[in-house]
Design an enzyme around this catalytic site. Sequence first.
Site, PDB file in Angstrom:
ATOM      1  N   SER A 269       0.994  -1.303  -0.011  1.00 39.35           N
ATOM      2  CA  SER A 269       0.223  -0.006   0.242  1.00 39.35           C
ATOM      3  C   SER A 269       0.726   1.459   0.019  1.00 39.35           C
ATOM      4  CB  SER A 269      -0.591  -0.303   1.347  1.00 39.35           C
ATOM      5  OG  SER A 269      -0.086  -0.015   1.648  1.00 39.35           O
ATOM      6  N   LYS A 270       0.051   2.690  -0.041  1.00 44.43           N
ATOM      7  CA  LYS A 270       0.916   3.634  -0.296  1.00 44.43           C
ATOM      8  C   LYS A 270       1.047   3.795   1.205  1.00 44.43           C
ATOM      9  CE  LYS A 270      -1.049   8.398  -0.281  1.00 44.43           C
ATOM     10  NZ  LYS A 270      -2.270   9.364  -0.820  1.00 44.43           N
ATOM     11  N   ARG A 271       1.127   3.675   2.395  1.00 48.92           N
ATOM     12  CA  ARG A 271       1.420   3.578   3.708  1.00 48.92           C
ATOM     13  C   ARG A 271       2.982   2.926   3.721  1.00 48.92           C
ATOM     14  NH1 ARG A 271      -2.652   2.083   6.989  1.00 48.92           N
ATOM     15  NH2 ARG A 271      -3.560   1.526   5.126  1.00 48.92           N
ATOM     16  N   ASP A 292      -0.523  12.793   0.766  1.00 48.45           N
ATOM     17  CA  ASP A 292      -1.156  12.680  -0.424  1.00 48.45           C
ATOM     18  C   ASP A 292       0.324  12.798  -1.537  1.00 48.45           C
ATOM     19  OD1 ASP A 292      -3.303  11.091  -0.156  1.00 48.45           O
ATOM     20  OD2 ASP A 292      -4.396  13.263  -0.569  1.00 48.45           O
TER      21      ASP A 292
END
Length: 515
Positions: A269-271, A292
């Site tokens: 994920s982005k995290r 973001d």
Amino acid sequence: MTDPSNTTAPAKNIRVRFAPSPTGVLHIGGIRTALYNYLLAKQQGGTFILRIEDTDQGRYVPGAEAYIAEALQWCGMIPDEGPGFGGEYGPYRQSERKDIYRRYALEMIEKGVAYYAFDTPEALDAQRQADPNFKYGAAVRMSLSNGLTLSKAAVDEKIAAGEPWVIRLKVEENETIHIQDLIRGEVNFQTSELDDKVLLKSDGMPTYHLANIVDDHLMKITHVIRGEEWLPSTAHHVLLYRALNWEATMPQFAHLPLIMKPVGSGKLSKRDGAKLGIPVFPLSWKSDRPEDTVVGFREYGFLPDAVVNFLALLGWSPGTEQEIFSMAELSSAFSIEKISKSGARFDFDKAKWFNQQYIMATSDETLATMVRPIVEAHGHHPETAFLEAFCGLMKERVTVLPEFWENGYYFFEEVRNHDLSGIAKKWKKEQRPVFDQLLKVFSEIPTFDAENLKAATDEFMAQNELKPGDVLPALRIALAGTMKGPAVFDMMALLGKTAAVARLQHAFDHFDQAI
Ligand code: GLU
């Protein structure tokens, strides 16, 4: 199971599409999906299409479409058709095709395979409250407000009065849908598990399902290669092809395995990127919201060919030991059959290894053009020949482009820190006169190149009964601050006589004081 990439017969005209939604920054997994589509198309002399699925206006992010196009181009995957790329099946942005979707939704109403529904969001919420498993489908549709329970006149009246409506697909009961997935084999779904999906809303906007299959049909898509998360939707898609009598030309499906977190379980994920300080997006993206804002592989210092090579092997294997593949080699070796069913772990160290291989294989001239902005950002404007020679010396010692500066800044400015604990073992004050003599030897070398420097130093060491270990580490730490770095005489030659001798002298003075 048929695999088009393994057939020897002339392939039918393969048409594949990459169909992202511009709802944010495109994740590296999206690039891998695009890549597998691209590879199949190129291998089969087919067509790679970019289609922008922007029907969810609420989630539309300005700039996201331009990001997608730029990311594809950076990776060397230029769409054959798409918005801004030409093609005969456009428009390629779904928001510009609303009339087309409406036409097919109405056709399905005419045929009795879809129906209007007028249930308000509140009414549906009440149903969900009463039954958490509520699903708008065969079991309940006859007790709700829709074209199956209202007369034709009542339906027309509601529409004329401007009541909000949706068009839903009428999913038949008690049927098994068989899907022959090119990666997963046979996958079955029971229609009793499926809801009557919304296809079109009264604002004229289609849902993903309707727009996706209408476009795949009209754009003559032969293979749908997409992420595993879309597998459950495929059941509805098959029903839609059937509802529109398009089953005969339905594309083949291939659902790609997930890309998994570098550590632990679950999907990347982005995290994970933020947490581990690694890129999980192709390009950087700036947003007003700090959460973001992301750093891309490009800005992190990756070469696009390395990223492509790394991604290709994240879920696909050639079945041989070969690891380094150009785009052309990938497209000839690629086959859907060799895509794995199970998730592929995102191994950032491996990504860096690929990048290192590609940096080493890149010419000094090309590297110099990539490294110049990095060096200039630090206020230096070296001659091209110097920068090329610098890249040649450093390229085996970096994994990402900014490391050219981080590991080699001392070619452009003075050494910031000398490794004094390293030099402590080597530096003897009483030897200083010997080093001064060596400096004199260096200053008198007519052609200050690595070969002459080595010959002169060897001779000097022999005359003074010194071993390389007595001399070279001190020179190295004096020149670069550290024991790491290119060969000592290469470093000196690149710095040039004046700078090298001055730097050595200055460092020796410093060693004398500090040790
Ligand atoms: N618009 C979908 C997405 O964002 C496309 C899925 C598909 O390829 O059908 O991934």
